[in-house]
Design an enzyme around this catalytic site. Structure first.
Site, PDB file in Angstrom:
ATOM      1  N   GLU A  77     -10.897  58.894   0.058  1.00 49.08           N
ATOM      2  CA  GLU A  77     -10.857  57.991  -1.109  1.00 49.08           C
ATOM      3  C   GLU A  77      -9.775  58.373  -2.114  1.00 49.08           C
ATOM      4  O   GLU A  77      -9.126  57.514  -2.715  1.00 49.08           O
ATOM      5  CB  GLU A  77     -12.225  58.018  -1.787  1.00 49.08           C
TER       6      GLU A  77
ATOM      7  N   ASP B 116     -13.730  54.976 -13.172  1.00 49.24           N
ATOM      8  CA  ASP B 116     -15.005  55.554 -13.580  1.00 49.24           C
ATOM      9  C   ASP B 116     -15.166  56.927 -12.931  1.00 49.24           C
ATOM     10  O   ASP B 116     -15.492  56.996 -11.768  1.00 49.24           O
ATOM     11  CB  ASP B 116     -16.176  54.634 -13.248  1.00 49.24           C
TER      12      ASP B 116
END
Length: 540
Positions: free
Chosen positions: A489, A305
């Site tokens: 991340e 996403d």
């Protein structure tokens, strides 16, 4: 013969079965904040009281919803009312944690192993007025804004915990996911009430596989009931589907085969990205907002996403059509789940069930290799359900059939050649070739996809390419760590060796799956008998 005793026995058995079934039925899901205190929630999000919309979704009210809304109604007509003050007085809002500063001179491995306790949470009990859901055992969170456990992230975190010899933590986290399957009938995206309407890529069977390397077949026997529940969740609605039809996460393809897609039970803006989704839907007045919301949510279930994978027009998020796409990674994961169910059933003495799941796995494998293989281009691709054709772009998801051993040797070689030509960069493996500003597109590379590539290519003896990707990514992680003292991340892998960008929120530090994959790659690529502490120890 008097049939009454037999009928009475059958009735008793039926009643006992119903009682057991009722006891095992998933618990009623708690409602998310956007439903519990809807008008207040919407006003806070519309005014952008917090920079990150997830902040208020994670806030804990000091009163039950009815009392809270009544208090808010009264407060609004009082002199001096201000929304920020009301929220500050009536909610506990999550605060940003203190950044973790590693000791000077600490190696990459030592830094990650020192992070495990920092990222570990225990929430056996929670305030029921908030969105956080309890879990019976401790778990590792990704870090940053992600203060809860996430489903598919956790598999890659578990790889690192296993590398660190923390097998009790591995077992605890697998137990938590099994508990969620028992409690809710599915593993939610994360342990928040607003994530319960969707799951994430189904990695539970891979977690059981990992634990079985330490515990043996007992792991398969222990989690067989939950593996069945996971499969039933993804296949719900399959019965009675006609060719070309879909129901929730199941699609009956035109040739009669069953495959799966991503979905979400709700068709409203995401709780944690409420105004973002309103804005996205407003850019496409020719589409029903509910369908845009559903596709955004399904994109969130995919874990990607967001990405050009799901977009009809790569530069326009409003063109998202996730629910009209049959993804190659999802179906490869479900193939693995069915193979694992067959194995778990065999070791549990359930031979007929084992044969049935093996049959389902073989049928899915044939469908993947027929419908999700692009013979002309020579790689695996998602399938556009509306057009009945493969999606044209190569993405890192094409490597899942290698990782989970769906491909034959020719398909593996051709996929490897395409990946080498289009996705490999100086810093590792690109996610896609499209640079759209979405975080699951170029120039970003994500740790889980590096592991899928390395392990998958090695399974088909594409060792040189596997090593090239793994070493390059480790060097990227090492460069950022040496410069900034942290793992992040996602990473830019086009040669600039920095933290990744794009998407809906700033780059997050931590970071669970980057930590796990880095340790796993250090172990995998290190010379035999050697312990690699940093990327420089691995060599070329």
């Amino acid at each position: 013969m008097n049939s009454r005793p037999r009928l009475a026995g059958l009735l008793l058995a039926s009643l006992l079965y119903s009682a057991v079934a009722a006891a095992q039925a998933p618990a009623q899901a708690p409602q998310p904040p956007d439903l519990q205190w809807q008008p207040l929630f919407q006003q806070v999000q519309r005014t952008h009281l917090f920079k990150d919309q997830k902040t208020f979704a994670d806030a804990v009210p000091h009163q039950d919803p009815d009392a809270l809304l009544a208090e808010w109604t009264r407060a609004q007509v009082q002199p001096g009312y201000a929304l920020p003050a009301f929220v500050a007085d009536h909610f506990t809002v999550p605060a940003e944690g203190t950044p973790f500063v590693p000791p000077a001179g600490e190696t990459l491995r030592a830094h990650i192993e020192g992070l495990w306790p920092v990222l570990t949470r225990s929430t056996e009990t929670v305030d029921p007025r908030g969105s956080l859901l309890p879990l019976p055992k401790p778990y590792v969170v990704p870090g940053g804004r992600f203060r809860e456990v996430y489903y598919w992230d956790s598999y890659f975190t578990l790889l690192g915990l296993a590398s660190s010899g923390r097998w009790q933590q591995v077992r605890d986290m697998v137990d938590n996911f099994a508990w969620q399957l028992d409690q809710y009938g599915r593993i939610p995206n994360g342990n928040r009430s607003y994530y319960l309407s969707r799951s994430q890529p189904p990695f539970f069977s891979l977690m059981v596989d990992l634990l079985a390397t330490h515990e043996g077949d007992e792991a398969y026997r222990r989690y067989l009931p939950q593996l069945r529940t996971e499969h039933a969740f993804w296949m719900r609605g399959a019965e009675g589907l006609t060719p070309g039809a879909a129901s929730e996460r199941v699609v009956r393809m035109n040739d009669g085969s069953l495959l799966n897609r991503y979905w979400d039970a709700r068709a409203v803006p995401r709780t944690e990205s409420w105004t973002d989704d309103l804005a996205t839907a407003a850019t496409v007045p020719d589409r029903a907002p509910s369908q845009v919301y559903r596709d955004l949510r399904a994109g969130a279930e995919s874990g990607w996403d967001f990405s050009s994978r799901w977009l009809m027009h790569p530069a326009e998020l409003g063109s998202i059509h996730t629910t009209e796409i049959v993804p190659v990674d999802l179906n490869s994961l479900l193939f693995h789940l069915e193979v694992t169910l067959a194995r778990a059933s065999r070791v549990s003495g359930e031979r007929a069930e084992a044969r049935d799941f093996q049959r389902q796995a073989e049928q899915r494998k044939r469908a993947i290799n027929t419908l999700l293989w692009d013979e002309r281009q020579g790689w695996y691709a998602d399938r556009d359900m509306e057009r009945g054709t493969p999606r044209p772009a190569l993405t890192a998801a094409a490597l899942f059939p290698l990782w989970l051993q769906v491909a034959d040797s020719t398909q593996a070689r051709r996929t490897a050649d395409a990946v080498q030509a289009q996705l490999v960069r100086a810093g590792g493996l690109l996610t896609t070739t499209e640079n759209t500003g979405q975080q699951w597109d170029a120039p970003n590379g994500w740790a889980p996809l590096q592991w899928v590539a390395v392990d998958g290519l090695q399974r088909y003896r594409q060792d040189a390419l596997a090593r090239q990707i793994g070493v390059r990514f480790l060097r990227t992680v090492q460069t950022v760590y040496d410069r900034e003292g942290k793992l992040v991340e996602k990473y830019v892998v086009d040669g600039s060796a920095g933290g990744g960008g794009g998407g809906e929120y700033p780059l997050q530090d931590g970071f669970g799956w980057s930590n796990g994959v880095t340790l796993a790659l250090l172990d995998r690529l290190c010379a035999e008998g050697k312990r690699c502490e940093s990327a420089g120890d691995v060599g070329e």
